[in-house]
Design a protein around this motif. Structure first.
Motif, PDB file in Angstrom:
ATOM      1  N   GLU A   1      16.088  16.032  49.614  1.00 18.11           N
ATOM      2  CA  GLU A   1      16.339  14.975  48.641  1.00 18.11           C
ATOM      3  C   GLU A   1      16.510  15.583  47.255  1.00 18.11           C
ATOM      4  O   GLU A   1      15.719  16.427  46.835  1.00 18.11           O
ATOM      5  CB  GLU A   1      15.177  13.977  48.629  1.00 18.11           C
ATOM      6  CG  GLU A   1      14.970  13.242  49.942  1.00 18.11           C
ATOM      7  CD  GLU A   1      16.158  12.373  50.316  1.00 18.11           C
ATOM      8  OE1 GLU A   1      16.816  11.854  49.390  1.00 18.11           O
ATOM      9  OE2 GLU A   1      16.430  12.226  51.520  1.00 18.11           O
ATOM     10  N   ALA A   2      17.571  15.159  46.543  1.00 22.14           N
ATOM     11  CA  ALA A   2      17.808  15.603  45.169  1.00 22.14           C
ATOM     12  C   ALA A   2      17.696  14.398  44.251  1.00 22.14           C
ATOM     13  O   ALA A   2      18.289  13.345  44.521  1.00 22.14           O
ATOM     14  CB  ALA A   2      19.187  16.246  45.040  1.00 22.14           C
ATOM     15  N   SER A   3      16.940  14.534  43.186  1.00 20.20           N
ATOM     16  CA  SER A   3      16.709  13.412  42.271  1.00 20.20           C
ATOM     17  C   SER A   3      18.032  12.894  41.719  1.00 20.20           C
ATOM     18  O   SER A   3      18.752  13.606  41.031  1.00 20.20           O
ATOM     19  CB  SER A   3      15.812  13.864  41.116  1.00 20.20           C
ATOM     20  OG  SER A   3      14.578  14.346  41.594  1.00 20.20           O
TER      21      SER A   3
ATOM     22  N   ARG B   1       5.336  24.075  43.022  1.00 15.26           N
ATOM     23  CA  ARG B   1       5.526  23.975  41.571  1.00 15.26           C
ATOM     24  C   ARG B   1       7.001  24.219  41.214  1.00 15.26           C
ATOM     25  O   ARG B   1       7.592  25.208  41.621  1.00 15.26           O
ATOM     26  CB  ARG B   1       4.645  25.007  40.881  1.00 15.26           C
ATOM     27  CG  ARG B   1       4.875  25.165  39.389  1.00 15.26           C
ATOM     28  CD  ARG B   1       3.973  26.262  38.848  1.00 15.26           C
ATOM     29  NE  ARG B   1       4.359  26.697  37.527  1.00 15.26           N
ATOM     30  CZ  ARG B   1       3.828  27.734  36.900  1.00 15.26           C
ATOM     31  NH1 ARG B   1       2.878  28.449  37.496  1.00 15.26           N
ATOM     32  NH2 ARG B   1       4.235  28.072  35.689  1.00 15.26           N
TER      33      ARG B   1
ATOM     34  N   LEU C   1       9.590  22.246  42.064  1.00 15.78           N
ATOM     35  CA  LEU C   1      10.565  21.658  42.993  1.00 15.78           C
ATOM     36  C   LEU C   1      11.309  20.484  42.360  1.00 15.78           C
ATOM     37  O   LEU C   1      12.525  20.344  42.525  1.00 15.78           O
ATOM     38  CB  LEU C   1       9.865  21.209  44.276  1.00 15.78           C
ATOM     39  CG  LEU C   1       9.559  22.290  45.322  1.00 15.78           C
ATOM     40  CD1 LEU C   1       8.872  21.665  46.527  1.00 15.78           C
ATOM     41  CD2 LEU C   1      10.823  23.004  45.751  1.00 15.78           C
ATOM     42  N   ASP C   2      10.591  19.614  41.645  1.00  7.34           N
ATOM     43  CA  ASP C   2      11.251  18.467  41.010  1.00  7.34           C
ATOM     44  C   ASP C   2      12.258  18.936  39.959  1.00  7.34           C
ATOM     45  O   ASP C   2      13.354  18.372  39.840  1.00  7.34           O
ATOM     46  CB  ASP C   2      10.215  17.541  40.374  1.00  7.34           C
ATOM     47  CG  ASP C   2       9.362  16.824  41.413  1.00  7.34           C
ATOM     48  OD1 ASP C   2       9.830  16.711  42.566  1.00  7.34           O
ATOM     49  OD2 ASP C   2       8.246  16.398  41.083  1.00  7.34           O
ATOM     50  N   ASP C   3      11.906  19.972  39.204  1.00 12.17           N
ATOM     51  CA  ASP C   3      12.845  20.509  38.213  1.00 12.17           C
ATOM     52  C   ASP C   3      14.085  21.079  38.892  1.00 12.17           C
ATOM     53  O   ASP C   3      15.201  20.963  38.388  1.00 12.17           O
ATOM     54  CB  ASP C   3      12.169  21.595  37.382  1.00 12.17           C
ATOM     55  CG  ASP C   3      11.090  21.024  36.476  1.00 12.17           C
ATOM     56  OD1 ASP C   3      11.186  19.831  36.125  1.00 12.17           O
ATOM     57  OD2 ASP C   3      10.155  21.764  36.128  1.00 12.17           O
TER      58      ASP C   3
ATOM     59  N   ARG D   1      15.390  20.077  41.759  1.00 13.79           N
ATOM     60  CA  ARG D   1      16.231  18.963  42.210  1.00 13.79           C
ATOM     61  C   ARG D   1      17.026  18.371  41.038  1.00 13.79           C
ATOM     62  O   ARG D   1      18.191  17.993  41.197  1.00 13.79           O
ATOM     63  CB  ARG D   1      15.358  17.892  42.861  1.00 13.79           C
ATOM     64  CG  ARG D   1      14.708  18.341  44.170  1.00 13.79           C
ATOM     65  CD  ARG D   1      14.001  17.188  44.858  1.00 13.79           C
ATOM     66  NE  ARG D   1      13.470  17.580  46.154  1.00 13.79           N
ATOM     67  CZ  ARG D   1      12.213  17.897  46.381  1.00 13.79           C
ATOM     68  NH1 ARG D   1      11.342  17.880  45.376  1.00 13.79           N
ATOM     69  NH2 ARG D   1      11.799  18.239  47.588  1.00 13.79           N
ATOM     70  N   GLN D   2      16.411  18.279  39.880  1.00 18.27           N
ATOM     71  CA  GLN D   2      17.115  17.780  38.700  1.00 18.27           C
ATOM     72  C   GLN D   2      18.232  18.728  38.293  1.00 18.27           C
ATOM     73  O   GLN D   2      19.333  18.305  37.911  1.00 18.27           O
ATOM     74  CB  GLN D   2      16.129  17.603  37.539  1.00 18.27           C
ATOM     75  CG  GLN D   2      15.128  16.476  37.716  1.00 18.27           C
ATOM     76  CD  GLN D   2      15.759  15.098  37.607  1.00 18.27           C
ATOM     77  OE1 GLN D   2      16.861  14.953  37.083  1.00 18.27           O
ATOM     78  NE2 GLN D   2      15.063  14.096  38.121  1.00 18.27           N
TER      79      GLN D   2
END
Length: 661
Positions: free
Chosen positions: A62-64, A170, A172-174, A176-177
């Motif tokens: 999944e990519a934001s 740590r 991972l969300d960055d 995806r953004q």
């Protein structure tokens, strides 16, 4: 956490294109597989790269703000321009020569080894691909006193740079953004000459990183530890201790689930026999299908546990040191240092041993290791060794123990001799010099090890498992049909057992003897028995009669079947364990002319034959899968069986000439 940054002062880049398919690429030991598992988790699958036998992992992440992405895990490479299988595969996939090219690339960079990792980054930038740099293991860099200016690095590269720790999640969300903010750029000026890119990488690393001094102290500790683990003597001792512990754990822990699987399928077979009416369908389901599946699934705990332990060792950074130590010895015989893991693994079971040759980067070295791995004495040979050494040296346990150890030595020497022979004939060439980076020591990822074990287990079941079950069914059919009439002697014994005045113990003994005669008659009259009679003349120079020939033929299903087959022929009762009663019954077997089946010369000949012969159809199935065709599986079968026949022939005839019956 430092956010991902783009360069602010470059010419406007082309508008962002929706990203649907990304590729992960990086040097070996940079945490690429760990990042893949963190992104995709259980949604990954393993196959082969198009046109190759190299394993390929694909998954969905999944990519934001961008939906679901297809993720491709490329082989670990140091350089896209060198002539190596992994480099060619990665370059062709990036160019779209092996299917659709990825929309973007995530290049994983080890924060502790910035100059070397940036060489690959420069080559990727020169190809003008959309990319983001995942600066991994920043926690290790921080502990070593390395400070990296992420904003300056992103400005220099002209692409997003995401500091992260893939093992803990740590960043991972960055990441995806950042996948939606990639542009085309070429800061290296389109030049990919090694010297140019290397100089460019060194300049950037020097400009964006500083060392507080503690990194040098950490490096000195690492050098001292490496001085022990890679030492010609102490390193070998450490290797033996670590691998011995690994295989002790493997045998100790895998035994429990393997016994549970065998017991479960035994109960399932009993249930089938109870529920289905007597007849060929019940026999097929209970003995053929259920037995075949049991013979496949029973290997699963060993395979999963082995790859779990190997992945943990690899994550710590030790496997690279072990390969360096063993390369000194194995390279003399045309094998790379990487071959030590498959060859050691094959002592437990050749199936996971051959599967673990995927660790070997060079295809010639990989093929050589696959072909010689089955010479290692696996656990399936143990009951055969116990039986034959006991028959050969009855009441002389010291000599039996030496013969038992000699079986392992003979198998190892045969593997080295064969590797040397193949290296000068069909697989000409020397083992590739092992250019190896000694990675940083780090805490292994339990999640990564579990996912790897799961993937390897599913791969085994979905490919080799289906063929193994089919083989088991065919072998069962050959052993069960055609049905033959019971011998008259068995009918006479049953009639005698029904005498009213006969004690129960004597009646039971007569019935057991009748059962033994019927089973032996059925075995001799089956297709397998008829084949044994037909082929017995071919094995007669080795000292084998038709009964021993049947045992050899059925053991091609699995070597341990030999003990069960011989016990059936000897007493009508299958036995997988070698106890005193089984040995006594098999020792008392006679040929059609009344001579013993197992003379000393015959027992020695059979023992050597089982050490060297390819008698495991599941292994051939895995060889076919790993090499991509039947060619090398056929070579493995023909060469090993031919060598076993030749050595057993020479030994038997020599013993007879020396007066040993």
């Amino acid at each position: 956490m430092v956010p991902a940054v783009e360069t602010p002062d470059r010419a406007p880049s082309p508008p962002a294109v929706p990203v649907r398919r990304i590729a992960l690429i990086g040097n070996p030991n940079t945490g690429k597989t760990t990042l893949f598992n963190a992104l995709c988790g259980a949604r990954a699958k393993t196959s082969n790269f198009p046109g190759t036998t190299t394993a390929m992992r694909t998954g969905h992440a999944e990519a934001s703000g961008h939906g679901t992405l297809d993720v491709l895990d490329l082989p670990g490479v140091y350089d896209l321009e060198i002539d190596a299988p992994e480099s060619r595969i990665a370059a062709s996939l990036l160019d779209g020569a092996r299917g659709p090219a990825p929309d973007a690339v995530v290049v994983i960079v080890d924060a502790c080894n910035l100059p070397r990792n940036l060489v690959l980054v420069g080559q990727l930038l020169a190809r003008r691909v959309r990319m983001v740099v995942a600066l991994n293991m920043v926690d290790l860099a921080e502990r070593r006193g390395l400070a990296i200016d992420v904003a300056a690095l992103a400005a220099r590269l002209g692409v997003p740079v995401v500091p992260m720790v893939a093992r803990s999640g740590r960043g991972l969300d960055d990441l995806r953004q950042a996948l939606g903010r990639m542009h085309l750029t070429d800061p290296s000026g389109g030049q990919t000459a090694a010297a140019t890119v290397s100089r460019w990488a060194d300049d950037i690393a020097a400009a964006v990183s500083t060392d507080s001094g503690s990194a040098q102290a950490h490096d000195r500790f690492t050098e001292r530890l490496d001085g022990v683990l890679t030492h010609p003597v102490f390193g070998l001792a450490a290797f033996i201790a670590i691998m011995g512990t690994l295989f002790w754990i493997l045998f100790a822990l895998a035994t429990v689930p393997m016994d549970l699987i065998e017991a479960t399928f035994a109960e399932l077979g009993t249930l089938v026999e109870r529920l289905l009416p007597e007849g060929p369908v019940r026999d097929l389901v209970a003995q053929g299908i259920v037995g075949g599946i049991a013979g496949t699934v029973v290997f699963l705990p060993q395979i999963c546990l082995l790859f779990f332990l190997i992945t943990l060792l690899e994550d710590t950074g030790y496997l690279a040191r072990a390969a360096f130590v063993m390369d000194r010895w194995l390279s003399r015989f045309g094998l790379p240092g990487h071959a030590f893991v498959p060859l050691l693994t094959a002592h437990a079971c050749a199936l996971p041993g051959i599967m673990s040759t995927r660790l070997i980067p060079d295809m010639r070295d990989r093929l050589t290791t696959i072909l010689v791995a089955p010479f290692m004495s696996c656990s399936a040979r143990l009951p055969v060794y116990v039986l034959l050494t006991t028959l050969l040296f009855a009441d002389r346990p010291g000599l039996a123990g030496l013969a038992f150890a000699g079986c392992y030595l003979l198998g190892g020497l045969a593997a080295l001799f064969t590797a040397k022979l193949f290296g000068s004939t069909i697989l000409k060439g020397r083992a590739k010099p092992m250019i190896l980076e000694l990675p940083s020591y780090k805490t292994p990822s339990l999640r990564n090890a579990l996912l790897t074990a799961r993937d390897q287990g599913l791969s085994f079941l979905s490919t080799a498992g289906t063929v193994i079950v089919a083989i088991c069914i065919v072998m069962w059919w050959l052993s069960a049909y055609p049905k033959v009439e019971p011998p008259p002697e068995a009918a006479r014994l049953r009639a005698a057992a029904e005498a009213p005045a006969l004690p129960n113990e004597e009646a039971a003994a007569l019935l057991a003897e009748a059962d033994a005669l019927e089973v032996k008659s059925a075995q001799a009259g089956s297709f397998a028995g008829r084949i044994g009679h037909t082929l017995a003349p071919a094995f007669e120079p080795l000292g084998f009669d038709w009964q021993l020939t049947v045992g050899v033929l059925t053991s091609f299903l699995a070597r341990e079947v030999f003990v069960s087959t011989m016990s059936v022929l000897a007493a009508g009762q299958a036995a997988d364990d070698v106890d005193d009663g089984v040995v006594a019954k098999i020792r008392g077997m006679t040929r059609d002319d009344g001579r013993p089946v197992f003379t000393p010369a015959t027992a020695a000949s059979a023992l050597v034959f089982f050490v060297l012969a390819m008698q495991c159809l599941p292994t051939l199935t895995v060889t076919r899968k790993e090499t991509g065709g039947l060619k090398y599986a056929a070579l493995q079968l023909g060469y090993m069986s031919g060598l076993a026949y030749a050595v057993a022939f020479v030994l038997y005839q020599s013993l007879r000439a020396a007066g040993v019956a």
